[in-house]
Design an enzyme around this catalytic site. Structure first.
Site, PDB file in Angstrom:
ATOM      1  N   VAL A 105     -17.313 -62.352 -97.150  1.00  0.00           N
ATOM      2  CA  VAL A 105     -17.439 -63.331 -98.225  1.00  0.00           C
ATOM      3  C   VAL A 105     -16.468 -62.995 -99.350  1.00  0.00           C
ATOM      4  O   VAL A 105     -15.832 -63.886 -99.926  1.00  0.00           O
ATOM      5  CB  VAL A 105     -18.887 -63.396 -98.738  1.00  0.00           C
ATOM      6  CG1 VAL A 105     -18.989 -64.299 -99.960  1.00  0.00           C
ATOM      7  CG2 VAL A 105     -19.824 -63.885 -97.641  1.00  0.00           C
ATOM      8  N   CYS A 156     -26.966 -68.838 -97.026  1.00  0.00           N
ATOM      9  CA  CYS A 156     -25.945 -69.697 -96.408  1.00  0.00           C
ATOM     10  C   CYS A 156     -26.552 -70.850 -95.621  1.00  0.00           C
ATOM     11  O   CYS A 156     -26.056 -71.985 -95.681  1.00  0.00           O
ATOM     12  CB  CYS A 156     -25.005 -68.871 -95.529  1.00  0.00           C
ATOM     13  SG  CYS A 156     -25.814 -67.742 -94.381  1.00  0.00           S
ATOM     14  N   HIS A 162     -22.900 -72.611 -89.320  1.00  0.00           N
ATOM     15  CA  HIS A 162     -24.338 -72.678 -89.096  1.00  0.00           C
ATOM     16  C   HIS A 162     -24.715 -74.133 -88.805  1.00  0.00           C
ATOM     17  O   HIS A 162     -24.426 -75.037 -89.600  1.00  0.00           O
ATOM     18  CB  HIS A 162     -25.113 -72.189 -90.313  1.00  0.00           C
ATOM     19  CG  HIS A 162     -25.047 -70.710 -90.529  1.00  0.00           C
ATOM     20  ND1 HIS A 162     -24.441 -69.843 -89.640  1.00  0.00           N
ATOM     21  CD2 HIS A 162     -25.522 -69.937 -91.557  1.00  0.00           C
ATOM     22  CE1 HIS A 162     -24.552 -68.599 -90.103  1.00  0.00           C
ATOM     23  NE2 HIS A 162     -25.198 -68.635 -91.248  1.00  0.00           N
TER      24      HIS A 162
END
Length: 340
Positions: free
Chosen positions: A15, A144, A236
């Site tokens: 990140v 996230c 995701h």
């Protein structure tokens, strides 16, 4: 325009690297310091980071010496951006806040504190108003998966629904660069991710909550989540089922998603996508291989209704919308709200 001077904790992680890339050419946020673990202090960023981002390390940061996470090394910046792992973040961020240093953080500690806004800007930028009278500002970004799955729900909560069920299929990058052994995930699906099934409903309820007496009151929602780790690098995906007693107008629902642009009244949001929700009509979209480029967009497909259930498939980049990009967009939004 005076630039906002920021430092970055956890700059060598996945990140952190994404945030370095996003901020390298930002017009008014100036990343002036990089911080990493104790063993790396004083070393040049380019010589100690295991750079996995696409393209080279931005030239400005290649030879920058890493500093510590101690407040003394961050007193001369306007904000500290934190991409620390949760086990390190709690103590370090509290020390910074107690020394009067503003923090915007991706880490999970204190996300659910009622006096700490949990911001997904398109959904709840108004929650930032609780910071107006605070000398030191502490802001959290969602998990996230929560950040991605919450986005299309804004168009669902206005209808009469009974329950929301989500099955999330989460990329291995969500566990960090070395967070999941190769032999655990290669040719495999792991049907459980520690803590995710509790975090996601709680965080969505807070994002859709209200401001009351300077605190965030969570919205009462019935959300059930099953979290699964799948062998893809980035992205995701979630299958969302919404139980309802009404016969919905799916075309209107999809058009509302296409038109979803709650930040259009702001200017200078360098990181904000023009269309936060991208609706696909193809029956085989969205896909990780096609729709998880370095964008803040959340992709929605397979919107359907049958036997009292609205179904949709949702996909987003967990490192951008779910982490680095949302941090930068939060800061941009705060500036436009005169909170910086």
């Amino acid at each position: 325009m005076d630039k906002i001077r920021v430092s970055l904790l956890g700059a060598t992680g996945m990140v952190g690297q994404k945030m370095v890339r996003i901020l390298a050419d930002h017009p008014y946020i100036d990343l002036v310091k990089l911080s990493a673990s104790q063993s790396r202090i004083g070393k040049e960023y380019g010589k100690t980071v295991n750079w996995i981002e696409q393209g080279p390390i931005p030239e400005r940061y290649r030879n920058m010496a890493l500093v510590s996470a101690s407040p003394e090394d961050h007193r001369d910046v306007d904000y500290v951006l934190s991409a620390l792992p949760p086990e390190a973040a709690e103590g370090i961020e509290l020390k910074l806040i107690k020394r009067g240093i503003n923090v915007i953080s991706n880490a999970s500690p204190f996300r659910m504190s009622e006096d700490v806004p949990l911001i997904n800007p398109e959904l709840n930028f108004n929650h930032l108003k609780i910071l107006e009278d605070k000398e030191t500002k502490y802001v959290k970004n969602p998990n996230c998966t929560s950040a991605i799955m919450a986005m299309p729900l804004s168009e669902i909560l206005g209808i009469d629904y009974r329950r929301i069920s989500i099955v999330s299929m989460q990329a291995i990058s969500g566990a960090g660069y070395s967070g999941l052994p190769y032999m655990s995930i290669d040719d495999n699906i792991v049907p459980y991710i520690h803590g995710e099934e509790e975090k996601i409903p709680a965080e969505i309820s807070k994002m859709y909550g209200s401001v009351e007496n300077g605190k965030i009151k969570n919205r009462k929602m019935r959300v059930n989540v099953t979290s699964v780790r799948v062998p893809v690098k980035v992205g995701h995906m979630g299958v969302i089922n919404i139980e309802t007693d009404i016969d919905p107008d799916l075309e209107k629902l999809k058009q509302n998603m296409v038109n979803f642009a709650p930040l259009k009244g702001f200017h200078g949001l360098y990181t904000a996508p023009d269309h936060p929700l991208v609706v696909h009509e193809e029956e085989d979209r969205p896909q990780n291989a096609l729709d998880t480029y370095n964008g803040m967009e959340v992709h929605v497909g397979r919107v359907s209704y049958r036997d009292g259930i609205i179904r949709m498939v949702v996909l987003g980049n967990n490192l951008v919308r779910g982490a680095a990009g949302i941090t930068v967009l939060t800061m941009e939004t705060m500036k436009q709200m005169n909170l910086i």
